[in-house]
Design a protein around this motif. Sequence first.
Motif, short mmCIF file in Angstrom:
data_model
loop_
_atom_site.label_atom_id
_atom_site.label_comp_id
_atom_site.label_asym_id
_atom_site.label_seq_id
_atom_site.Cartn_x
_atom_site.Cartn_y
_atom_site.Cartn_z
N THR A 133 -16.48 -12.82 -13.24
CA THR A 133 -16.11 -12.97 -14.64
C THR A 133 -16.36 -11.69 -15.44
OG1 THR A 133 -18.29 -13.89 -15.12
CG2 THR A 133 -16.51 -15.46 -14.63
N ARG A 134 -16.97 -10.72 -14.81
CA ARG A 134 -17.15 -9.38 -15.38
C ARG A 134 -17.23 -8.42 -14.21
NH1 ARG A 134 -15.70 -6.44 -19.28
NH2 ARG A 134 -17.17 -4.90 -19.99
N TRP A 135 -16.21 -7.55 -14.11
CA TRP A 135 -16.15 -6.62 -12.99
C TRP A 135 -15.46 -5.33 -13.40
CZ3 TRP A 135 -11.35 -5.41 -10.62
CH2 TRP A 135 -10.26 -6.20 -11.04
N ARG A 136 -15.69 -4.27 -12.58
CA ARG A 136 -15.16 -2.95 -12.90
C ARG A 136 -14.51 -2.35 -11.66
NH1 ARG A 136 -17.95 1.63 -12.04
NH2 ARG A 136 -19.88 0.47 -11.97
N PRO A 137 -13.22 -2.02 -11.72
CA PRO A 137 -12.59 -1.32 -10.60
C PRO A 137 -13.12 0.12 -10.55
CG PRO A 137 -11.03 -1.54 -12.41
CD PRO A 137 -12.27 -2.29 -12.81
N VAL A 138 -13.38 0.63 -9.33
CA VAL A 138 -13.89 1.99 -9.19
C VAL A 138 -12.97 2.88 -8.37
CG1 VAL A 138 -16.29 1.34 -9.56
CG2 VAL A 138 -15.38 1.36 -7.24
N GLU A 139 -12.07 2.28 -7.62
CA GLU A 139 -11.07 3.04 -6.84
C GLU A 139 -9.99 2.08 -6.38
OE1 GLU A 139 -10.39 2.59 -3.41
OE2 GLU A 139 -12.23 1.83 -2.56
N VAL A 140 -8.88 2.66 -5.92
CA VAL A 140 -7.83 1.89 -5.27
C VAL A 140 -7.44 2.67 -4.03
CG1 VAL A 140 -5.98 2.87 -6.70
CG2 VAL A 140 -5.64 0.66 -5.57
N SER A 141 -7.15 1.95 -2.94
CA SER A 141 -6.87 2.60 -1.66
C SER A 141 -5.56 2.12 -1.07
CB SER A 141 -7.98 2.28 -0.65
OG SER A 141 -9.15 2.99 -0.94
N LEU A 142 -4.93 3.01 -0.33
CA LEU A 142 -3.82 2.64 0.54
C LEU A 142 -4.45 2.16 1.83
CD1 LEU A 142 -0.67 2.83 0.68
CD2 LEU A 142 -1.01 4.96 1.93
N THR A 143 -4.08 0.96 2.29
CA THR A 143 -4.68 0.40 3.49
C THR A 143 -3.62 -0.21 4.41
OG1 THR A 143 -5.01 -1.74 2.40
CG2 THR A 143 -6.86 -0.21 2.35
N PRO A 144 -3.90 -0.27 5.71
CA PRO A 144 -2.95 -0.92 6.62
C PRO A 144 -2.82 -2.41 6.35
CG PRO A 144 -4.51 0.44 7.84
CD PRO A 144 -4.99 0.38 6.43
N ILE A 145 -3.96 -3.07 6.06
CA ILE A 145 -3.98 -4.51 5.79
C ILE A 145 -5.02 -4.75 4.71
CG2 ILE A 145 -4.45 -6.81 6.74
CD1 ILE A 145 -3.80 -5.63 9.51
N GLY A 146 -4.66 -5.52 3.70
CA GLY A 146 -5.60 -5.83 2.64
C GLY A 146 -5.84 -7.32 2.53
N ALA A 147 -6.85 -7.68 1.78
CA ALA A 147 -7.22 -9.09 1.64
C ALA A 147 -6.31 -9.86 0.69
CB ALA A 147 -8.66 -9.20 1.18
N ASP A 148 -5.89 -9.23 -0.39
CA ASP A 148 -5.06 -9.90 -1.40
C ASP A 148 -3.59 -9.62 -1.10
OD1 ASP A 148 -3.63 -10.70 -3.66
OD2 ASP A 148 -5.07 -9.87 -5.08
N PRO A 149 -2.85 -10.61 -0.63
CA PRO A 149 -1.45 -10.38 -0.25
C PRO A 149 -0.54 -10.08 -1.43
CG PRO A 149 -1.93 -12.72 -0.17
CD PRO A 149 -3.25 -12.01 -0.44
N ASN A 150 -1.04 -10.24 -2.64
CA ASN A 150 -0.23 -9.99 -3.83
C ASN A 150 -0.50 -8.63 -4.47
OD1 ASN A 150 1.13 -12.56 -3.83
ND2 ASN A 150 -0.87 -13.42 -4.29
N SER A 151 -1.29 -7.81 -3.80
CA SER A 151 -1.60 -6.46 -4.28
C SER A 151 -0.90 -5.45 -3.39
CB SER A 151 -3.11 -6.22 -4.25
OG SER A 151 -3.75 -7.13 -5.10
N HIS A 152 -0.22 -4.47 -4.04
CA HIS A 152 0.62 -3.55 -3.26
C HIS A 152 1.19 -2.45 -4.14
CE1 HIS A 152 3.03 -6.88 -4.88
NE2 HIS A 152 3.85 -5.94 -5.21
N VAL A 153 1.76 -1.43 -3.50
CA VAL A 153 2.55 -0.46 -4.25
C VAL A 153 3.71 -1.24 -4.83
CG1 VAL A 153 3.97 1.62 -4.11
CG2 VAL A 153 1.87 1.45 -2.74
N ARG A 154 3.91 -1.09 -6.12
CA ARG A 154 4.87 -1.93 -6.83
C ARG A 154 6.31 -1.68 -6.42
NH1 ARG A 154 4.83 -2.80 -13.25
NH2 ARG A 154 6.43 -4.39 -13.26
N ALA A 155 7.00 -2.75 -6.21
CA ALA A 155 8.42 -2.73 -5.84
C ALA A 155 9.20 -3.50 -6.90
CB ALA A 155 8.62 -3.35 -4.46
N ASP A 156 10.42 -3.86 -6.59
CA ASP A 156 11.22 -4.69 -7.49
C ASP A 156 10.93 -6.16 -7.23
OD1 ASP A 156 12.47 -2.53 -8.68
OD2 ASP A 156 14.06 -2.48 -7.20
N ASP A 157 9.66 -6.53 -7.32
CA ASP A 157 9.25 -7.89 -7.00
C ASP A 157 8.77 -8.66 -8.22
OD1 ASP A 157 6.95 -6.45 -7.41
OD2 ASP A 157 5.93 -7.12 -5.61
N TRP A 158 9.10 -8.20 -9.41
CA TRP A 158 8.61 -8.86 -10.63
C TRP A 158 9.70 -9.69 -11.22
CZ3 TRP A 158 3.94 -7.42 -13.46
CH2 TRP A 158 3.00 -6.85 -12.60
#
Length: 158
Positions: A133-158
């Motif tokens: 309920t209170r958090w701070r992002p400190v970095e973002v990484s390019l990864t082969p597989i991530g935990a959240d399937p809805n997080s990604h380099v943005r495409a025409d998916d909106w």
Amino acid sequence: MLTRKAGAASFDADKRTIEIVVSTETPVQQRGGFIEILSHDPAAVDLSRFIGAPFLNAHRTGDARDVLGKVIAARVERGKLIATVKLTRRADAAPIIEDIADGIQSSTSAGYAVQEWKRSTDPKTGREVRTATRWRPVEVSLTPIGADPNSHVRADDW
């Protein structure tokens, strides 16, 4: 530090930028068996130090060459943390940047610190649910597989 997974239509070759869905409220099962949710209420996400944060190669932090770029803008929008990343021009990173531009590499993951948790139990599974309920992002990484399937380099998916 905890991590989560975050189409290259957002790649701007002239500006060398991409947009990334860094994180969402998608429940993710963590090691230890509990379910984790990152609240994306604007009051929950502390973006005060995220501008300038590194865009890393698979959460690696051992060498300056692990930095593929940096966050130049960020916002919470429709339950998602969105970042604009400026990509490096370094020759050693060029193959990775090409894979991003070509849509080959699109999976991302957030590194973050949690200051406050709300704990509950999933009535269907009986598993513990921890909502940040209170958090701070400190970095973002390019990864082969991530935990959240809805997080990604943005495409025409909106």
